[in-house]
Design a protein around this motif. Sequence first.
Motif, PDB file in Angstrom:
ATOM      1  N   PRO A 136       0.745  -1.185   0.009  1.00 41.44           N
ATOM      2  CA  PRO A 136      -0.061  -0.087  -0.089  1.00 41.44           C
ATOM      3  C   PRO A 136       0.701   1.198  -0.040  1.00 41.44           C
ATOM      4  CG  PRO A 136      -0.895  -1.534   1.723  1.00 41.44           C
ATOM      5  CD  PRO A 136       0.467  -2.126   1.158  1.00 41.44           C
ATOM      6  N   ARG A 137       2.038   1.484   0.599  1.00 38.17           N
ATOM      7  CA  ARG A 137       2.952   2.281   0.620  1.00 38.17           C
ATOM      8  C   ARG A 137       3.701   2.628  -0.690  1.00 38.17           C
ATOM      9  NH1 ARG A 137       4.613   0.038   5.472  1.00 38.17           N
ATOM     10  NH2 ARG A 137       6.775  -0.338   4.716  1.00 38.17           N
ATOM     11  N   GLY A 138       3.666   1.616  -1.524  1.00 36.46           N
ATOM     12  CA  GLY A 138       4.212   1.694  -2.916  1.00 36.46           C
ATOM     13  C   GLY A 138       5.705   1.695  -2.877  1.00 36.46           C
ATOM     14  N   ARG A 139       6.532   1.033  -1.915  1.00 38.79           N
ATOM     15  CA  ARG A 139       7.788   1.022  -1.722  1.00 38.79           C
ATOM     16  C   ARG A 139       8.061   0.078  -0.431  1.00 38.79           C
ATOM     17  NH1 ARG A 139       9.622   3.952   2.893  1.00 38.79           N
ATOM     18  NH2 ARG A 139       8.106   5.468   3.525  1.00 38.79           N
ATOM     19  N   GLY A 140       9.368  -0.430  -0.541  1.00 39.63           N
ATOM     20  CA  GLY A 140      10.111  -1.257   0.444  1.00 39.63           C
ATOM     21  C   GLY A 140      11.168  -2.016  -0.246  1.00 39.63           C
ATOM     22  N   LYS A 141      12.028  -2.559   0.719  1.00 43.05           N
ATOM     23  CA  LYS A 141      13.472  -3.335   0.435  1.00 43.05           C
ATOM     24  C   LYS A 141      13.610  -4.456   1.217  1.00 43.05           C
ATOM     25  CE  LYS A 141      15.357  -0.120  -2.065  1.00 43.05           C
ATOM     26  NZ  LYS A 141      15.953  -0.253  -3.419  1.00 43.05           N
ATOM     27  N   ILE A 142      13.716  -5.400   0.440  1.00 41.48           N
ATOM     28  CA  ILE A 142      13.854  -6.785   1.206  1.00 41.48           C
ATOM     29  C   ILE A 142      15.338  -7.581   0.679  1.00 41.48           C
ATOM     30  CG2 ILE A 142      12.972  -9.143   1.513  1.00 41.48           C
ATOM     31  CD1 ILE A 142      10.155  -7.913   0.800  1.00 41.48           C
ATOM     32  N   VAL A 143      15.938  -7.802   1.882  1.00 44.24           N
ATOM     33  CA  VAL A 143      17.081  -8.474   1.527  1.00 44.24           C
ATOM     34  C   VAL A 143      17.218  -9.835   2.221  1.00 44.24           C
ATOM     35  CG1 VAL A 143      19.840  -8.031   1.752  1.00 44.24           C
ATOM     36  CG2 VAL A 143      18.167  -6.149   1.482  1.00 44.24           C
ATOM     37  N   GLY A 179       7.765  -6.306  -7.483  1.00 44.38           N
ATOM     38  CA  GLY A 179       8.228  -5.458  -7.910  1.00 44.38           C
ATOM     39  C   GLY A 179       7.349  -4.166  -8.748  1.00 44.38           C
ATOM     40  N   PRO A 180       6.224  -4.807  -9.226  1.00 42.86           N
ATOM     41  CA  PRO A 180       5.148  -3.763  -9.752  1.00 42.86           C
ATOM     42  C   PRO A 180       4.589  -2.680  -8.459  1.00 42.86           C
ATOM     43  CG  PRO A 180       4.721  -6.011 -10.642  1.00 42.86           C
ATOM     44  CD  PRO A 180       5.632  -6.145  -9.499  1.00 42.86           C
ATOM     45  N   HIS A 181       4.735  -3.271  -7.343  1.00 39.56           N
ATOM     46  CA  HIS A 181       4.431  -2.362  -6.239  1.00 39.56           C
ATOM     47  C   HIS A 181       5.751  -1.460  -5.917  1.00 39.56           C
ATOM     48  CE1 HIS A 181       0.549  -4.399  -6.278  1.00 39.56           C
ATOM     49  NE2 HIS A 181       1.232  -5.491  -6.409  1.00 39.56           N
ATOM     50  N   GLY A 182       6.582  -1.333  -6.391  1.00 38.07           N
ATOM     51  CA  GLY A 182       7.938  -0.556  -6.029  1.00 38.07           C
ATOM     52  C   GLY A 182       8.695  -1.204  -4.832  1.00 38.07           C
ATOM     53  N   ILE A 183       8.530  -2.369  -4.934  1.00 38.96           N
ATOM     54  CA  ILE A 183       9.296  -3.306  -3.765  1.00 38.96           C
ATOM     55  C   ILE A 183      10.538  -3.960  -4.493  1.00 38.96           C
ATOM     56  CG2 ILE A 183       9.400  -5.120  -2.027  1.00 38.96           C
ATOM     57  CD1 ILE A 183       6.247  -4.560  -1.719  1.00 38.96           C
ATOM     58  N   GLN A 184      11.839  -3.679  -3.800  1.00 38.44           N
ATOM     59  CA  GLN A 184      12.938  -4.609  -4.373  1.00 38.44           C
ATOM     60  C   GLN A 184      13.365  -5.469  -3.510  1.00 38.44           C
ATOM     61  OE1 GLN A 184      13.450  -0.355  -4.629  1.00 38.44           O
ATOM     62  NE2 GLN A 184      12.215  -0.895  -6.000  1.00 38.44           N
ATOM     63  N   ALA A 185      13.420  -6.819  -4.201  1.00 34.63           N
ATOM     64  CA  ALA A 185      13.742  -7.768  -3.349  1.00 34.63           C
ATOM     65  C   ALA A 185      15.113  -8.457  -3.956  1.00 34.63           C
ATOM     66  CB  ALA A 185      12.726  -9.148  -3.029  1.00 34.63           C
ATOM     67  N   ASN A 186      16.243  -8.612  -3.065  1.00 33.84           N
ATOM     68  CA  ASN A 186      17.463  -9.004  -3.695  1.00 33.84           C
ATOM     69  C   ASN A 186      18.158  -9.902  -2.574  1.00 33.84           C
ATOM     70  OD1 ASN A 186      17.951  -7.752  -6.202  1.00 33.84           O
ATOM     71  ND2 ASN A 186      17.327  -5.825  -5.050  1.00 33.84           N
ATOM     72  N   ALA A 187      19.069 -10.432  -2.906  1.00 37.09           N
ATOM     73  CA  ALA A 187      19.775 -11.376  -1.830  1.00 37.09           C
ATOM     74  C   ALA A 187      21.357 -11.297  -2.003  1.00 37.09           C
ATOM     75  CB  ALA A 187      19.602 -13.018  -2.206  1.00 37.09           C
ATOM     76  N   ILE A 188      21.897 -11.793  -0.806  1.00 32.24           N
ATOM     77  CA  ILE A 188      23.287 -11.691  -0.621  1.00 32.24           C
ATOM     78  C   ILE A 188      23.881 -13.073  -0.513  1.00 32.24           C
ATOM     79  CG2 ILE A 188      25.253 -10.836   0.715  1.00 32.24           C
ATOM     80  CD1 ILE A 188      23.623  -8.636   1.595  1.00 32.24           C
ATOM     81  N   GLY A 189      24.744 -13.384  -1.156  1.00 28.39           N
ATOM     82  CA  GLY A 189      25.330 -14.734  -0.794  1.00 28.39           C
ATOM     83  C   GLY A 189      26.706 -14.605  -0.140  1.00 28.39           C
TER      84      GLY A 189
END
Length: 256
Positions: A136-143, A179-189
């Motif tokens: 609903p906020r249209g943004r966010g980061k998930i790592v 992603g269409p909602h402004g959220i980026q989800a990425n990972a670290i190895g």
Amino acid sequence: MTTQNLFDLSGRTALITGSTRGLGRAIAEGFGQAGAALIVNGRDAAKTEAAAAELRDAGLSVRAAAFDVTDEAAVEAVFAELDAEGVAVDILVNNAGIQHRQPMVELSLADWQRVIDTNLTSAFLLGREAAKRMIPRGRGKIVNIGSLTSELARATVIPYTVAKGGIRLLTKGMAAEWGPHGIQANAIGPGYMLTEMNEALTSNPEFDAWVKGRTPAGRWGKPEELVGTAVYLASAASDYVNGQLIFVDGGMISVL
């Protein structure tokens, strides 16, 4: 926006699971130094509060949230409590993890499930609750914290390998849906890091020599060496990066 501002986390709140020690603690410290308010997590309430107090003493904004990341009801309750207090999680780092070393033919179902639940299912549970609020906020980061075993297998750590391989594709799935909602989800190895979980390996001369000989950098990684990548993936600098896994491994995965 200046280059410096690209990596500024001021005004953001970050929840980092498994952050009382090791990689999670280093990431929490790095986020706090970049300006984020922190929510540190562990299963043990006393240890979680102690870690939070130490970070506060360093001048950071911190709250403690002791809960079991594999417990669906507990995860939902934490987010409901944050909602009630008007606290929005802008950044989620799914770092909590355990290891279990045993040949697969000797592995019990209970040990298999424990590793899968802690390393993979928890990322689903936390990610789902965070995304419900981020959308609903249209943004966010998930790592999400993966591993070398997100890409390659090693004997005697099969449940961990499966869980971390799952993290890689869970990350891609999160990017596809959110992603269409402004959220980026990425990972670290991470590669082989000097953490408490790896003490049995670092104290084994044969394994220590293997890691140093196998890694182009010629050494083990330090937890703080994950911070730059984590801050990048949590900041505006990575707004057009989604579904990726970045290895921080001294080059190990790139060589034969």
